[in-house]
Design an enzyme around this catalytic site. Structure first.
Site, PDB file in Angstrom:
ATOM      1  N   GLU A 170     -11.835  11.379   4.490  1.00 12.75           N
ATOM      2  CA  GLU A 170     -13.080  10.830   5.373  1.00 12.75           C
ATOM      3  C   GLU A 170     -13.805   9.621   4.412  1.00 12.75           C
ATOM      4  O   GLU A 170     -13.527   9.945   2.929  1.00 12.75           O
ATOM      5  CB  GLU A 170     -14.036  11.772   5.637  1.00 12.75           C
ATOM      6  CG  GLU A 170     -13.428  12.715   6.703  1.00 12.75           C
ATOM      7  CD  GLU A 170     -14.516  13.682   7.210  1.00 12.75           C
ATOM      8  OE1 GLU A 170     -15.466  13.711   6.712  1.00 12.75           O
ATOM      9  OE2 GLU A 170     -14.176  14.454   8.333  1.00 12.75           O
ATOM     10  N   PHE A 214      -8.473   5.540   5.679  1.00 11.21           N
ATOM     11  CA  PHE A 214      -7.257   5.255   5.152  1.00 11.21           C
ATOM     12  C   PHE A 214      -6.055   5.909   5.844  1.00 11.21           C
ATOM     13  O   PHE A 214      -4.989   6.458   5.183  1.00 11.21           O
ATOM     14  CB  PHE A 214      -7.140   5.647   3.586  1.00 11.21           C
ATOM     15  CG  PHE A 214      -8.332   5.264   2.565  1.00 11.21           C
ATOM     16  CD1 PHE A 214      -8.600   3.793   2.662  1.00 11.21           C
ATOM     17  CD2 PHE A 214      -9.288   6.178   2.287  1.00 11.21           C
ATOM     18  CE1 PHE A 214      -9.529   3.241   1.915  1.00 11.21           C
ATOM     19  CE2 PHE A 214     -10.325   5.644   1.407  1.00 11.21           C
ATOM     20  CZ  PHE A 214     -10.703   4.254   1.467  1.00 11.21           C
ATOM     21  N   ARG A 233       3.205  16.066  -1.270  1.00 11.24           N
ATOM     22  CA  ARG A 233       3.204  15.506  -2.516  1.00 11.24           C
ATOM     23  C   ARG A 233       4.493  15.219  -3.091  1.00 11.24           C
ATOM     24  O   ARG A 233       4.702  14.260  -3.892  1.00 11.24           O
ATOM     25  CB  ARG A 233       2.489  16.600  -3.410  1.00 11.24           C
ATOM     26  CG  ARG A 233       0.902  16.382  -3.157  1.00 11.24           C
ATOM     27  CD  ARG A 233      -0.038  17.308  -3.595  1.00 11.24           C
ATOM     28  NE  ARG A 233      -1.385  17.405  -3.072  1.00 11.24           N
ATOM     29  CZ  ARG A 233      -2.303  18.411  -3.125  1.00 11.24           C
ATOM     30  NH1 ARG A 233      -1.845  19.449  -3.458  1.00 11.24           N
ATOM     31  NH2 ARG A 233      -3.429  18.063  -2.753  1.00 11.24           N
ATOM     32  N   GLN A 281      17.376  -4.909 -29.453  1.00 10.53           N
ATOM     33  CA  GLN A 281      17.272  -3.365 -29.675  1.00 10.53           C
ATOM     34  C   GLN A 281      15.825  -3.007 -28.904  1.00 10.53           C
ATOM     35  O   GLN A 281      15.704  -1.770 -28.244  1.00 10.53           O
ATOM     36  CB  GLN A 281      17.202  -2.727 -31.027  1.00 10.53           C
ATOM     37  CG  GLN A 281      17.107  -1.338 -31.199  1.00 10.53           C
ATOM     38  CD  GLN A 281      17.077  -0.961 -32.617  1.00 10.53           C
ATOM     39  OE1 GLN A 281      16.067  -1.127 -33.430  1.00 10.53           O
ATOM     40  NE2 GLN A 281      18.120  -0.364 -33.054  1.00 10.53           N
ATOM     41  N   GLY A 295       9.671 -10.847 -17.589  1.00  6.62           N
ATOM     42  CA  GLY A 295       9.122 -11.859 -18.032  1.00  6.62           C
ATOM     43  C   GLY A 295       8.249 -12.779 -16.704  1.00  6.62           C
ATOM     44  O   GLY A 295       7.881 -11.869 -15.756  1.00  6.62           O
ATOM     45  N   GLY A 296       8.014 -13.841 -16.897  1.00  4.22           N
ATOM     46  CA  GLY A 296       7.292 -14.497 -15.718  1.00  4.22           C
ATOM     47  C   GLY A 296       8.026 -14.363 -14.247  1.00  4.22           C
ATOM     48  O   GLY A 296       7.468 -14.407 -13.361  1.00  4.22           O
ATOM     49  N   GLU A 352      -2.367  11.791  -1.168  1.00  4.20           N
ATOM     50  CA  GLU A 352      -1.873  12.939  -1.282  1.00  4.20           C
ATOM     51  C   GLU A 352      -2.719  14.011  -2.321  1.00  4.20           C
ATOM     52  O   GLU A 352      -1.889  14.827  -2.756  1.00  4.20           O
ATOM     53  CB  GLU A 352      -0.345  13.164  -1.583  1.00  4.20           C
ATOM     54  CG  GLU A 352       0.385  12.443  -0.633  1.00  4.20           C
ATOM     55  CD  GLU A 352       0.424  12.751   1.107  1.00  4.20           C
ATOM     56  OE1 GLU A 352      -0.749  13.437   1.390  1.00  4.20           O
ATOM     57  OE2 GLU A 352       1.273  12.249   1.755  1.00  4.20           O
TER      58      GLU A 352
END
Length: 379
Positions: free
Chosen positions: A126, A155, A241, A277, A338-339, A362
């Site tokens: 709620e 929700f 869950r 690495q 990356g980008g 949940e």
């Protein structure tokens, strides 16, 4: 200790993977972009039994265990996290009606829910009681042979589209023992829906407030007995869950697989970044986190299937660990791109957005820690 899936479980896994590859993955980006709720595709999933996974066979369910459910949801979410998560919610609501409803309610709703002729939503949260679920204020007052519902839920996935709403409302005193559970149909007078929420992720499913204004439903739409509704809701959430944790596994697995392919082709300083690495360490940690999360999810599923006394604790632990770890995996995957990871040309930014909410719904991961600690102190 045997960590291998059985032949039947592998067959179920293969079927879910094939479905996800064919019917979810090719459309995931478009559904996210257009906010499309793919009911037609979910009905195809229902035809394979994926909308009544642990619902009983009497009314068309598969009567599988929570281990099989975890395997299925990991595969489905690898195709599309948001849609798989909604199928999880539908399964939870369907199971609650099948498990706690009268023979009449079960016969009336469950076959059509299993086939997804009807779509179901779960209504607990709620606006004023999120983590404090037992503090909910929506009421249900008995008036002759009807209950009159007032209040609102926030929700709610499927709100406005779902045909059936499994609703927790207060029929008695404050606290969990004053809560009961009801089945409410979409066209019931007094039931209404708020505007669709504008969300960070989970865009392939609608989300809105569900409101009750002197909403009259037959008294026969009560699940089980008055005052037992909170217990039913929590039993549903143990499995929910695990399902959402399994959905995190699938999204993280796609992120890791996408990254493994990317780092072998992307070159920097004259060689693939997979040769560095630092990249290898990150990939190793991501793979380890994913495997650890999967093992704990399966342990929680086994605990539910065997009715282990620590099942609630393990489900909470699995949800906390898996959703945190898988979000981190997806974030690391985006970083390694990356980008390019920030662009919608790749699935990483969508996975990050979709997995973020799993740490909230949940039961927030902070509440999972509360549950875990509480169960520890009882021992």
């Amino acid at each position: 200790m045997d960590f291998a899936l059985t032949d039947d479980q592998r067959a179920i896994q293969d079927a879910a993977r094939a479905f996800a590859d064919a019917e979810l993955a090719p459309h995931s980006a478009e559904w996210d972009e257009t906010k499309h709720f793919p009911v037609d595709v979910m009905k195809h999933a229902a035809a394979m039994g994926f909308c009544g996974i642990y619902t009983g066979e009497e009314h068309g369910g598969m009567a599988l265990g929570r281990v099989e459910a975890a395997v299925i949801f990991e595969e489905l979410s690898r195709g599309d996290v948001s849609t798989a998560a909604f199928i999880s919610i539908h399964n939870m609501a369907t199971w609650m009606i099948d498990r706690f409803g009268s023979d009449d309610l079960r016969a009336r709703y469950v076959p059509r829910l299993v086939s997804m002729e009807l779509i179901a939503s779960y209504c607990l949260t709620e606006p004023g009681s999120g983590s404090d679920a037992a503090g909910l204020r929506a009421t249900a007052r008995l008036d002759g042979d009807h209950y009159v519902l007032n209040g609102s839920k926030a929700f709610i996935s499927g709100a406005g589209t779902s045909h059936v709403y499994v609703v927790m409302a207060r029929t008695g005193a404050d606290g969990p023992k004053g809560i009961s559970t009801f089945v409410v149909e979409k066209d019931t007078p007094g039931l209404s829906f708020g505007a669709q929420e504008k969300k960070m992720g989970w865009n392939s499913q609608p989300t809105a407030i569900v409101a009750f204004d002197d909403c009259r439903i037959p008294a026969a739409n009560l699940l089980g007995k008055e005052g037992d509704g909170f217990r039913y809701a929590m039993m549903g959430l143990d499995g929910g869950r695990l399902n959402i944790a399994a959905c995190s596994l699938g999204g993280a697995r796609l992120a890791l697989e996408t990254t493994q392919e990317y780092v072998t082709t992307r070159k920097q300083f004259g060689k693939p970044i997979a040769d560095f690495q630092n990249t290898q360490f990150k990939l190793a940690d991501m793979a380890t986190q994913l495997e650890a999360a999967r093992l704990l999810v399966l342990r929680g599923a086994w605990a539910l299937d065997t009715r282990h006394p620590d099942a609630t604790k393990w489900c909470a632990m699995a949800k906390r660990l898996a959703t945190d770890a898988c979000f981190q995996i997806a974030d690391e995957a985006l970083q390694l791109h990356g980008g390019y990871g920030y662009l919608k040309d790749y699935p990483l930014e969508r996975i990050v957005r979709d997995l973020r909410v799993h740490r909230i719904l949940e039961g927030t991961n902070e509440i999972m820690r509360v549950i875990t600690a509480r169960e520890m102190m009882r021992q």
